[in-house]
Design a protein around this motif. Structure first.
Motif, PDB file in Angstrom:
ATOM      1  N   PHE A 151       0.824  -1.205   0.000  1.00  0.00           N
ATOM      2  CA  PHE A 151       0.000   0.000   0.000  1.00  0.00           C
ATOM      3  C   PHE A 151       0.864   1.264   0.000  1.00  0.00           C
ATOM      4  CE2 PHE A 151      -3.449  -2.714   2.147  1.00  0.00           C
ATOM      5  CZ  PHE A 151      -4.066  -2.965   0.931  1.00  0.00           C
ATOM      6  N   VAL A 152       2.020   1.193   0.619  1.00  0.00           N
ATOM      7  CA  VAL A 152       2.945   2.323   0.580  1.00  0.00           C
ATOM      8  C   VAL A 152       3.407   2.563  -0.858  1.00  0.00           C
ATOM      9  CG1 VAL A 152       5.201   3.173   1.323  1.00  0.00           C
ATOM     10  CG2 VAL A 152       3.700   2.015   2.959  1.00  0.00           C
ATOM     11  N   GLU A 153       3.705   1.481  -1.572  1.00  0.00           N
ATOM     12  CA  GLU A 153       4.118   1.607  -2.965  1.00  0.00           C
ATOM     13  C   GLU A 153       2.998   2.221  -3.801  1.00  0.00           C
ATOM     14  OE1 GLU A 153       6.276   1.363  -6.502  1.00  0.00           O
ATOM     15  OE2 GLU A 153       6.935   1.233  -4.410  1.00  0.00           O
ATOM     16  N   LEU A 154       1.758   1.796  -3.565  1.00  0.00           N
ATOM     17  CA  LEU A 154       0.623   2.367  -4.284  1.00  0.00           C
ATOM     18  C   LEU A 154       0.501   3.861  -3.979  1.00  0.00           C
ATOM     19  CD1 LEU A 154      -1.952   1.894  -6.036  1.00  0.00           C
ATOM     20  CD2 LEU A 154      -3.177   1.549  -3.874  1.00  0.00           C
ATOM     21  N   TYR A 155       0.637   4.211  -2.721  1.00  0.00           N
ATOM     22  CA  TYR A 155       0.563   5.624  -2.320  1.00  0.00           C
ATOM     23  C   TYR A 155       1.617   6.451  -3.043  1.00  0.00           C
ATOM     24  CZ  TYR A 155       1.122   9.741   0.636  1.00  0.00           C
ATOM     25  OH  TYR A 155       1.254  11.038   1.099  1.00  0.00           O
ATOM     26  N   ASN A 156       2.788   5.882  -3.218  1.00  0.00           N
ATOM     27  CA  ASN A 156       3.873   6.599  -3.889  1.00  0.00           C
ATOM     28  C   ASN A 156       3.663   6.696  -5.404  1.00  0.00           C
ATOM     29  OD1 ASN A 156       5.306   7.052  -1.507  1.00  0.00           O
ATOM     30  ND2 ASN A 156       6.387   5.103  -1.644  1.00  0.00           N
ATOM     31  N   ARG A 157       2.894   5.774  -5.979  1.00  0.00           N
ATOM     32  CA  ARG A 157       2.706   5.741  -7.432  1.00  0.00           C
ATOM     33  C   ARG A 157       1.600   6.676  -7.912  1.00  0.00           C
ATOM     34  NH1 ARG A 157       2.873  -0.425  -9.862  1.00  0.00           N
ATOM     35  NH2 ARG A 157       4.865  -1.112  -8.941  1.00  0.00           N
ATOM     36  N   VAL A 158       0.532   6.828  -7.128  1.00  0.00           N
ATOM     37  CA  VAL A 158      -0.635   7.575  -7.610  1.00  0.00           C
ATOM     38  C   VAL A 158      -1.006   8.674  -6.614  1.00  0.00           C
ATOM     39  CG1 VAL A 158      -1.565   5.670  -8.964  1.00  0.00           C
ATOM     40  CG2 VAL A 158      -2.210   5.886  -6.580  1.00  0.00           C
ATOM     41  N   ASP A 159      -1.599   9.739  -7.133  1.00  0.00           N
ATOM     42  CA  ASP A 159      -1.896  10.901  -6.307  1.00  0.00           C
ATOM     43  C   ASP A 159      -3.246  10.840  -5.611  1.00  0.00           C
ATOM     44  OD1 ASP A 159       0.524  12.088  -6.971  1.00  0.00           O
ATOM     45  OD2 ASP A 159      -0.317  13.106  -8.723  1.00  0.00           O
ATOM     46  N   ASN A 160      -4.216  10.147  -6.212  1.00  0.00           N
ATOM     47  CA  ASN A 160      -5.564  10.216  -5.657  1.00  0.00           C
ATOM     48  C   ASN A 160      -5.910   9.078  -4.705  1.00  0.00           C
ATOM     49  OD1 ASN A 160      -5.490   8.589  -7.977  1.00  0.00           O
ATOM     50  ND2 ASN A 160      -7.660   8.937  -8.446  1.00  0.00           N
ATOM     51  N   VAL A 161      -4.943   8.210  -4.373  1.00  0.00           N
ATOM     52  CA  VAL A 161      -5.142   7.268  -3.269  1.00  0.00           C
ATOM     53  C   VAL A 161      -4.750   8.004  -1.994  1.00  0.00           C
ATOM     54  CG1 VAL A 161      -4.400   5.129  -2.185  1.00  0.00           C
ATOM     55  CG2 VAL A 161      -4.796   5.197  -4.651  1.00  0.00           C
ATOM     56  N   THR A 162      -5.752   8.436  -1.253  1.00  0.00           N
ATOM     57  CA  THR A 162      -5.512   9.332  -0.121  1.00  0.00           C
ATOM     58  C   THR A 162      -5.694   8.668   1.237  1.00  0.00           C
ATOM     59  OG1 THR A 162      -7.825  10.045  -0.152  1.00  0.00           O
ATOM     60  CG2 THR A 162      -6.272  11.316  -1.490  1.00  0.00           C
ATOM     61  N   SER A 163      -6.367   7.527   1.286  1.00  0.00           N
ATOM     62  CA  SER A 163      -6.699   6.959   2.589  1.00  0.00           C
ATOM     63  C   SER A 163      -6.906   5.448   2.488  1.00  0.00           C
ATOM     64  CB  SER A 163      -7.945   7.641   3.161  1.00  0.00           C
ATOM     65  OG  SER A 163      -8.974   7.712   2.194  1.00  0.00           O
ATOM     66  N   TYR A 164      -6.926   4.818   3.664  1.00  0.00           N
ATOM     67  CA  TYR A 164      -7.062   3.374   3.751  1.00  0.00           C
ATOM     68  C   TYR A 164      -8.024   3.010   4.881  1.00  0.00           C
ATOM     69  CZ  TYR A 164      -2.917   3.236   0.784  1.00  0.00           C
ATOM     70  OH  TYR A 164      -2.028   3.410  -0.249  1.00  0.00           O
ATOM     71  N   LYS A 165      -8.872   2.041   4.610  1.00  0.00           N
ATOM     72  CA  LYS A 165      -9.730   1.473   5.642  1.00  0.00           C
ATOM     73  C   LYS A 165      -9.083   0.172   6.102  1.00  0.00           C
ATOM     74  CE  LYS A 165     -14.340  -0.473   6.524  1.00  0.00           C
ATOM     75  NZ  LYS A 165     -15.586  -0.990   5.898  1.00  0.00           N
ATOM     76  N   ILE A 166      -8.700   0.114   7.360  1.00  0.00           N
ATOM     77  CA  ILE A 166      -7.971  -1.033   7.880  1.00  0.00           C
ATOM     78  C   ILE A 166      -8.891  -1.843   8.788  1.00  0.00           C
ATOM     79  CG2 ILE A 166      -5.940  -1.799   9.146  1.00  0.00           C
ATOM     80  CD1 ILE A 166      -5.361  -0.305   6.507  1.00  0.00           C
ATOM     81  N   GLU A 167      -9.097  -3.101   8.437  1.00  0.00           N
ATOM     82  CA  GLU A 167      -9.922  -3.977   9.267  1.00  0.00           C
ATOM     83  C   GLU A 167      -9.357  -5.389   9.333  1.00  0.00           C
ATOM     84  OE1 GLU A 167     -13.928  -3.735   7.827  1.00  0.00           O
ATOM     85  OE2 GLU A 167     -13.287  -3.362   5.786  1.00  0.00           O
ATOM     86  N   CYS A 168      -8.038  -5.459   9.466  1.00  0.00           N
ATOM     87  CA  CYS A 168      -7.422  -6.738   9.794  1.00  0.00           C
ATOM     88  C   CYS A 168      -7.484  -6.910  11.315  1.00  0.00           C
ATOM     89  CB  CYS A 168      -5.974  -6.786   9.306  1.00  0.00           C
ATOM     90  SG  CYS A 168      -4.968  -5.378   9.837  1.00  0.00           S
TER      91      CYS A 168
END
Length: 300
Positions: A151-168
């Motif tokens: 998810f960190v890599e995704l955040y670094n690749r694209v601008d409009n991924v701004t947040s994450y819902k975590i439910e593990c």
């Protein structure tokens, strides 16, 4: 201000006794949650029973939700759950065209999906739209684990991924690692019906995405915490934990009892789920009634 934060319930889809979608109840649900102070609402999460809806039903539901959301000035987000990349992109673009305020994206969980395949899928959806995107990480629901560095890599690749819902389970250490690897730049919301809400906010979460049945409680917990009254937030959270512990033993039972609480609060006409579903026994129902009686004054 975050793109999405605060108390952001997952909408349920109400059904009539004949199995059709009850759009009057659906509209009433959105209005009630918005007027109660919810900060955003999300359609087509697992609690929406998206897997039991036709494409035409999903289109009518999201169009209705956006229309009502605008009337009551409450942001509406739509969840993209498709497993095929081109189909996911198509639905994301459709939701954007309808006028949603953002998208929740469930990563693929079927077939042999490696890290790069996951990234390509999520990046394709993000690149296909301009609205902000929240990534849903729900390994217990889909039986697929994803490391925080993906998810960190995704955040670094694209601008409009701004947040994450975590439910593990547990969500706390995962949240901390994700925040540390992004220098605190991502926004995190907790799922799991908010069972770990206090811990999540202690670790830096900006909100919760629960069901709407106990929305008053989540709003008061969140506001108390924001006001610096963590002790009061914990007291309120402890009041709903017995109910949550009881009804979250099964995903379908959770949806059924969320609908039941919303029916009791006047939002829905029935508490029905589409078949196949579960039929809790009499003891389970009786204990829910006891727990609800303890919460009723606050909820109403």
């Amino acid at each position: 201000m975050s793109e999405i934060e605060g108390v952001c319930p997952i909408l349920v889809v109400p059904f009539t006794d004949q199995g059709a979608i009850d759009f009057d109840s659906f509209r009433r649900q959105i209005r009630t949650l918005a007027e109660g102070g919810c900060h955003a609402q999300i359609l087509f999460g697992f609690a929406s029973e998206f897997y039991k809806l036709s494409d035409d039903e999903r289109k009518e539901l999201i169009e209705t939700a956006v229309e009502v959301g605008r009337e009551v000035d409450c942001p509406i987000w739509a969840s993209v759950t498709e497993q095929s990349t081109p189909v996911a992109v198509e639905w994301a673009q459709y939701f954007e065209d309808v006028g949603v305020d953002g998208l929740m994206l469930l990563p693929p969980y079927t077939g042999e999906t490696d890290r790069e395949s996951l990234l390509r899928h999520m990046e394709a959806v993000a690149d296909g739209v301009d609205v902000p995107i929240l990534i849903q990480y729900a390994p217990d629901e889909v039986e697929t684990t994803i490391s925080p560095d993906t998810f960190v890599e995704l955040y670094n690749r694209v601008d409009n991924v701004t947040s994450y819902k975590i439910e593990c389970n547990p969500p706390g250490p995962y949240m901390t690692e994700l925040l540390e690897q992004t220098d605190g730049e991502v926004d995190l919301l907790v799922g799991n019906a908010g069972q770990q809400l206090i811990e999540a906010m202690d670790r830096g979460a900006v909100g919760v995405m629960p069901g709407g049945g106990m929305s008053n409680y989540y709003l008061d917990i969140y506001q108390s915490y924001q006001d610096g009254d963590r002790e009061r937030a914990m007291e309120l959270h402890n009041e709903i934990l017995p109910m949550l512990n009881h009804i979250t033993q099964s995903g379908q039972m959770f949806i059924h009892y969320e609908k039941q609480m919303m029916k009791r609060r006047g939002m829905l006409g029935t508490d029905l789920c589409r078949e196949p579903t579960v039929a809790p026994d009499a003891y389970f129902d009786d204990l829910v009634d006891e727990y609800y009686a303890m919460l009723e004054d606050h909820l109403n």
